[in-house]
Motif scaffolding. Structure first.
Motif, short mmCIF file in Angstrom:
data_model
loop_
_atom_site.label_atom_id
_atom_site.label_comp_id
_atom_site.label_asym_id
_atom_site.label_seq_id
_atom_site.Cartn_x
_atom_site.Cartn_y
_atom_site.Cartn_z
N ASP A 1 45.33 52.83 19.21
CA ASP A 1 45.12 53.07 20.63
C ASP A 1 45.14 51.73 21.37
O ASP A 1 44.62 50.73 20.86
N TYR B 1 43.43 50.69 23.68
CA TYR B 1 42.12 50.23 24.12
C TYR B 1 41.17 49.96 22.96
O TYR B 1 39.96 49.81 23.14
N THR C 1 40.07 41.54 29.02
CA THR C 1 41.27 40.70 29.02
C THR C 1 41.38 39.92 30.33
O THR C 1 40.66 40.18 31.30
N LYS D 1 36.09 50.82 31.77
CA LYS D 1 37.01 51.95 31.62
C LYS D 1 37.83 51.88 30.33
O LYS D 1 37.93 52.86 29.59
N GLY D 2 38.46 50.75 30.05
CA GLY D 2 39.30 50.64 28.87
C GLY D 2 38.52 50.85 27.58
O GLY D 2 38.94 51.61 26.70
N SER D 3 37.37 50.20 27.46
CA SER D 3 36.57 50.33 26.24
C SER D 3 36.07 51.76 26.07
O SER D 3 35.94 52.25 24.94
N THR E 1 41.31 44.42 32.13
CA THR E 1 41.12 45.63 31.33
C THR E 1 40.24 45.30 30.13
O THR E 1 40.07 44.13 29.76
N SER E 2 39.69 46.32 29.52
CA SER E 2 38.80 46.08 28.38
C SER E 2 39.25 46.85 27.15
O SER E 2 39.95 47.86 27.25
N LYS E 3 38.82 46.35 26.00
CA LYS E 3 39.11 46.97 24.71
C LYS E 3 37.82 47.04 23.91
O LYS E 3 36.92 46.21 24.06
N ALA F 1 37.75 54.40 27.08
CA ALA F 1 38.93 55.12 26.59
C ALA F 1 39.10 54.88 25.09
O ALA F 1 39.47 55.78 24.33
N GLY F 2 38.82 53.65 24.65
CA GLY F 2 38.87 53.35 23.22
C GLY F 2 37.83 54.13 22.45
O GLY F 2 38.09 54.61 21.34
#
Length: 241
Positions: free
Chosen positions: A65, A67, A140, A113-115, A144-146, A117-118
């Protein structure tokens, strides 16, 4: 520095270290791609530690994925074991909070949000992260985030046995008792992290483990320090049950 290194990569510098391992920045010799390599350094010859490390790699491999910090390869040798992962060009949410302090609900949700989604992708693949916190949300340069670090992740419904693991300031009540892993504990931790984004501190501040456990299990959910429009979200996400 450790003696054994993953063949085919050139070490650049140490990124961090913990009880069971270290994380290095390295470059893949064949392609020039920067990567993060997580080395198992604690109790190398303990088969249970190696099994847990293999399990982290296996769970990461199941979640493809954008994220989630991607797994490139898992390498095991007589002298060590390592997980080669995507390198995120950015900083942790913890570093952002230290530098910038509390933020608005809108800004917090944009960053998270990104994390989140991960986290949803992990749950879709039947994996519970069990350690969502500001240190494991990587942001990042683009904003965005992971989601990172699946070191204590478990399959949904897996029995933790007598082992209670996680980060106390973000652990759901059921995680303190060693209950089977469920997505709800990740939602709780993510909501506690959201609270910290808004207020600059975790929801509970007990000075020892016994106090923190009692607060997470029985203390009222502290909505007042946060803006009123998100009180319902906080109560829902951090519900005791």
């Amino acid at each position: 520095m450790i003696g054994w290194q993953v063949p085919g990569y050139t070490l650049v510098r140490r990124l961090g270290a913990g009880a069971s391992g270290t994380v290095d920045l390295a470059v893949h010799d064949a392609t020039g791609t920067p990567v993060a390599i997580k080395y198992l350094t604690g109790q190398l010859h303990d088969e249970l530690f190696r099994y847990a490390f293999r399990d982290e790699a296996r769970l990461l491999a199941e979640i493809d994925d954008p994220y989630v910090c991607r797994l490139y390869e898992y390498v095991e040798a007589p002298d060590g074991a390592a997980i080669v992962m995507e390198l995120v060009n950015g900083v942790s949410l913890r570093q952002m909070l230290r530098a910038q302090g509390p933020t608005t609900p809108e800004s917090a949700l944009c960053v998270l949000k990104g994390s989140l989604a991960g986290l949803a992708a992990a749950h879709t693949h039947g994996v519970v992260h069990r350690d969502y916190k500001p240190e494991n949300v990587l942001v990042t340069a683009e904003g965005t985030s992971k989601l990172a670090d699946f070191g204590i992740a478990m399959p949904v419904g897996a029995d933790a046995g007598a082992s209670v693991t996680g980060t106390p300031r973000y652990m759901a009540p059921e995680q303190w008792t060693g209950a089977p892993a469920e997505p709800a504990c990740d939602i709780y931790a993510a909501t506690a992290t959201f609270f910290e984004c808004l207020t600059g501190r975790p929801p509970y501040d007990g000075g020892d483990l016994a106090t923190l456990r009692r607060q997470h299990a029985r203390a009222p959910i502290p909505t007042d320090p946060a803006p009123r429009p998100v009180h319902g979200l906080l109560r829902h996400g951090m519900a005791k049950r």
